[in-house]
Design a protein around this motif. Sequence first.
Motif, PDB file in Angstrom:
ATOM      1  N   MET A 137       0.845  -1.169   0.000  1.00  0.00           N
ATOM      2  CA  MET A 137       0.000   0.000   0.000  1.00  0.00           C
ATOM      3  C   MET A 137       0.892   1.234   0.000  1.00  0.00           C
ATOM      4  SD  MET A 137      -3.026  -1.059   2.496  1.00  0.00           S
ATOM      5  CE  MET A 137      -4.271  -1.145   1.265  1.00  0.00           C
ATOM      6  N   ALA A 138       0.464   2.231  -0.681  1.00  0.00           N
ATOM      7  CA  ALA A 138       1.253   3.457  -0.790  1.00  0.00           C
ATOM      8  C   ALA A 138       0.494   4.605  -0.166  1.00  0.00           C
ATOM      9  CB  ALA A 138       1.533   3.752  -2.261  1.00  0.00           C
ATOM     10  N   GLY A 139       1.171   5.705  -0.039  1.00  0.00           N
ATOM     11  CA  GLY A 139       0.520   6.906   0.471  1.00  0.00           C
ATOM     12  C   GLY A 139       0.761   7.064   1.953  1.00  0.00           C
ATOM     13  N   GLY A 140      -0.027   7.883   2.571  1.00  0.00           N
ATOM     14  CA  GLY A 140       0.124   8.117   3.999  1.00  0.00           C
ATOM     15  C   GLY A 140      -1.017   8.931   4.528  1.00  0.00           C
ATOM     16  N   ALA A 141      -1.165   8.892   5.804  1.00  0.00           N
ATOM     17  CA  ALA A 141      -2.218   9.661   6.440  1.00  0.00           C
ATOM     18  C   ALA A 141      -1.878  11.144   6.378  1.00  0.00           C
ATOM     19  CB  ALA A 141      -2.368   9.219   7.892  1.00  0.00           C
ATOM     20  N   ILE A 142      -2.893  11.973   6.478  1.00  0.00           N
ATOM     21  CA  ILE A 142      -2.700  13.420   6.446  1.00  0.00           C
ATOM     22  C   ILE A 142      -1.977  13.854   7.714  1.00  0.00           C
ATOM     23  CG2 ILE A 142      -3.909  15.634   6.469  1.00  0.00           C
ATOM     24  CD1 ILE A 142      -6.173  14.164   4.953  1.00  0.00           C
ATOM     25  N   GLY A 143      -1.061  14.800   7.585  1.00  0.00           N
ATOM     26  CA  GLY A 143      -0.383  15.361   8.749  1.00  0.00           C
ATOM     27  C   GLY A 143       1.053  14.910   8.848  1.00  0.00           C
ATOM     28  N   THR A 144       1.799  15.585   9.698  1.00  0.00           N
ATOM     29  CA  THR A 144       3.211  15.289   9.887  1.00  0.00           C
ATOM     30  C   THR A 144       3.380  14.254  10.988  1.00  0.00           C
ATOM     31  OG1 THR A 144       3.741  17.551   9.282  1.00  0.00           O
ATOM     32  CG2 THR A 144       5.431  16.329  10.461  1.00  0.00           C
ATOM     33  N   GLY A 145       4.231  13.273  10.750  1.00  0.00           N
ATOM     34  CA  GLY A 145       4.522  12.282  11.768  1.00  0.00           C
ATOM     35  C   GLY A 145       3.528  11.145  11.851  1.00  0.00           C
ATOM     36  N   ASN A 146       2.563  11.092  10.942  1.00  0.00           N
ATOM     37  CA  ASN A 146       1.597  10.010  10.929  1.00  0.00           C
ATOM     38  C   ASN A 146       2.179   8.833  10.156  1.00  0.00           C
ATOM     39  OD1 ASN A 146      -0.212  11.735  12.224  1.00  0.00           O
ATOM     40  ND2 ASN A 146      -0.984  12.502  10.296  1.00  0.00           N
ATOM     41  N   THR A 147       1.774   7.621  10.506  1.00  0.00           N
ATOM     42  CA  THR A 147       2.273   6.454   9.796  1.00  0.00           C
ATOM     43  C   THR A 147       1.114   5.624   9.251  1.00  0.00           C
ATOM     44  OG1 THR A 147       2.375   5.111  11.811  1.00  0.00           O
ATOM     45  CG2 THR A 147       4.378   6.304  11.169  1.00  0.00           C
ATOM     46  N   GLY A 183      -7.987 -14.182  -7.028  1.00  0.00           N
ATOM     47  CA  GLY A 183      -8.730 -13.874  -8.254  1.00  0.00           C
ATOM     48  C   GLY A 183      -8.968 -12.382  -8.336  1.00  0.00           C
ATOM     49  N   LYS A 184     -10.236 -11.979  -8.430  1.00  0.00           N
ATOM     50  CA  LYS A 184     -10.576 -10.557  -8.487  1.00  0.00           C
ATOM     51  C   LYS A 184     -10.932  -9.990  -7.119  1.00  0.00           C
ATOM     52  CE  LYS A 184     -12.376  -8.678 -11.946  1.00  0.00           C
ATOM     53  NZ  LYS A 184     -12.284  -8.003 -13.191  1.00  0.00           N
ATOM     54  N   THR A 185     -10.877 -10.813  -6.075  1.00  0.00           N
ATOM     55  CA  THR A 185     -11.227 -10.372  -4.732  1.00  0.00           C
ATOM     56  C   THR A 185      -9.979  -9.906  -3.987  1.00  0.00           C
ATOM     57  OG1 THR A 185     -13.055 -11.941  -4.642  1.00  0.00           O
ATOM     58  CG2 THR A 185     -12.283 -11.053  -2.546  1.00  0.00           C
ATOM     59  N   ILE A 186     -10.028  -8.672  -3.502  1.00  0.00           N
ATOM     60  CA  ILE A 186      -8.921  -8.075  -2.748  1.00  0.00           C
ATOM     61  C   ILE A 186      -9.389  -7.857  -1.309  1.00  0.00           C
ATOM     62  CG2 ILE A 186      -7.264  -6.170  -2.608  1.00  0.00           C
ATOM     63  CD1 ILE A 186      -7.192  -7.680  -5.288  1.00  0.00           C
ATOM     64  N   SER A 187      -8.636  -8.381  -0.360  1.00  0.00           N
ATOM     65  CA  SER A 187      -8.882  -8.136   1.061  1.00  0.00           C
ATOM     66  C   SER A 187      -7.768  -7.239   1.566  1.00  0.00           C
ATOM     67  CB  SER A 187      -8.871  -9.451   1.845  1.00  0.00           C
ATOM     68  OG  SER A 187      -9.838 -10.338   1.360  1.00  0.00           O
ATOM     69  N   ILE A 188      -8.138  -6.168   2.274  1.00  0.00           N
ATOM     70  CA  ILE A 188      -7.118  -5.242   2.774  1.00  0.00           C
ATOM     71  C   ILE A 188      -7.289  -4.990   4.263  1.00  0.00           C
ATOM     72  CG2 ILE A 188      -6.804  -4.085   0.566  1.00  0.00           C
ATOM     73  CD1 ILE A 188      -8.399  -1.742   1.650  1.00  0.00           C
ATOM     74  N   PHE A 197      -5.323   7.027   1.130  1.00  0.00           N
ATOM     75  CA  PHE A 197      -4.197   6.170   0.776  1.00  0.00           C
ATOM     76  C   PHE A 197      -4.502   5.502  -0.552  1.00  0.00           C
ATOM     77  CE2 PHE A 197      -7.075   3.832   3.462  1.00  0.00           C
ATOM     78  CZ  PHE A 197      -7.291   2.651   2.763  1.00  0.00           C
ATOM     79  N   SER A 198      -3.464   5.068  -1.217  1.00  0.00           N
ATOM     80  CA  SER A 198      -3.633   4.370  -2.493  1.00  0.00           C
ATOM     81  C   SER A 198      -3.928   2.900  -2.241  1.00  0.00           C
ATOM     82  CB  SER A 198      -2.369   4.483  -3.339  1.00  0.00           C
ATOM     83  OG  SER A 198      -2.114   5.827  -3.657  1.00  0.00           O
ATOM     84  N   LEU A 199      -4.759   2.328  -3.086  1.00  0.00           N
ATOM     85  CA  LEU A 199      -5.073   0.907  -2.981  1.00  0.00           C
ATOM     86  C   LEU A 199      -3.987   0.075  -3.642  1.00  0.00           C
ATOM     87  CD1 LEU A 199      -8.847   1.141  -3.891  1.00  0.00           C
ATOM     88  CD2 LEU A 199      -7.859   0.783  -1.630  1.00  0.00           C
ATOM     89  N   PRO A 200      -3.763  -1.159  -3.195  1.00  0.00           N
ATOM     90  CA  PRO A 200      -2.725  -1.999  -3.789  1.00  0.00           C
ATOM     91  C   PRO A 200      -3.081  -2.470  -5.196  1.00  0.00           C
ATOM     92  CG  PRO A 200      -3.948  -3.232  -2.157  1.00  0.00           C
ATOM     93  CD  PRO A 200      -4.404  -1.805  -2.061  1.00  0.00           C
ATOM     94  N   VAL A 201      -4.379  -2.577  -5.483  1.00  0.00           N
ATOM     95  CA  VAL A 201      -4.881  -3.001  -6.786  1.00  0.00           C
ATOM     96  C   VAL A 201      -6.066  -2.101  -7.108  1.00  0.00           C
ATOM     97  CG1 VAL A 201      -5.929  -4.903  -8.086  1.00  0.00           C
ATOM     98  CG2 VAL A 201      -4.184  -5.392  -6.361  1.00  0.00           C
ATOM     99  N   THR A 202      -6.149  -1.592  -8.332  1.00  0.00           N
ATOM    100  CA  THR A 202      -7.238  -0.696  -8.719  1.00  0.00           C
ATOM    101  C   THR A 202      -8.596  -1.366  -8.530  1.00  0.00           C
ATOM    102  OG1 THR A 202      -5.820   0.400 -10.316  1.00  0.00           O
ATOM    103  CG2 THR A 202      -8.186   0.694 -10.607  1.00  0.00           C
ATOM    104  N   ALA A 203      -9.519  -0.644  -7.951  1.00  0.00           N
ATOM    105  CA  ALA A 203     -10.858  -1.162  -7.681  1.00  0.00           C
ATOM    106  C   ALA A 203     -11.739  -1.090  -8.921  1.00  0.00           C
ATOM    107  CB  ALA A 203     -11.504  -0.358  -6.563  1.00  0.00           C
TER     108      ALA A 203
END
Length: 105
Positions: free
Chosen positions: A1-11, A20-25, A44-50
Amino acid sequence: MAGGAIGTGNTLTGQYRQDGKTISIRVNITIGASGMGSATQAGFSLPVTAASGGAILVGKSTTTGAIHSGDIPTGGLTNALISSSTGGAAANSNVYVFSGVYEAA
């Protein structure tokens, strides 16, 4: 997963599994000491396009126990938004855990 939460110091950390076509996150967001300001959503960005049709994420603050929700928007977008059930900004140092299932495009 890419991206990050809004704000400084967030993780942001996450895991996903594709069957198959089912993504669990699962997404974990820890709000840093500087918080999110007045923001009520983190993206945040999804690992696979929805696929179109969207999906819902459910979660909670492991710090306060408050229930939260998230949205994977319709139309195959690769951004998911998480908002507070109370409509307020995420509290400093809180930890939020979300999970959900969606269909890959």
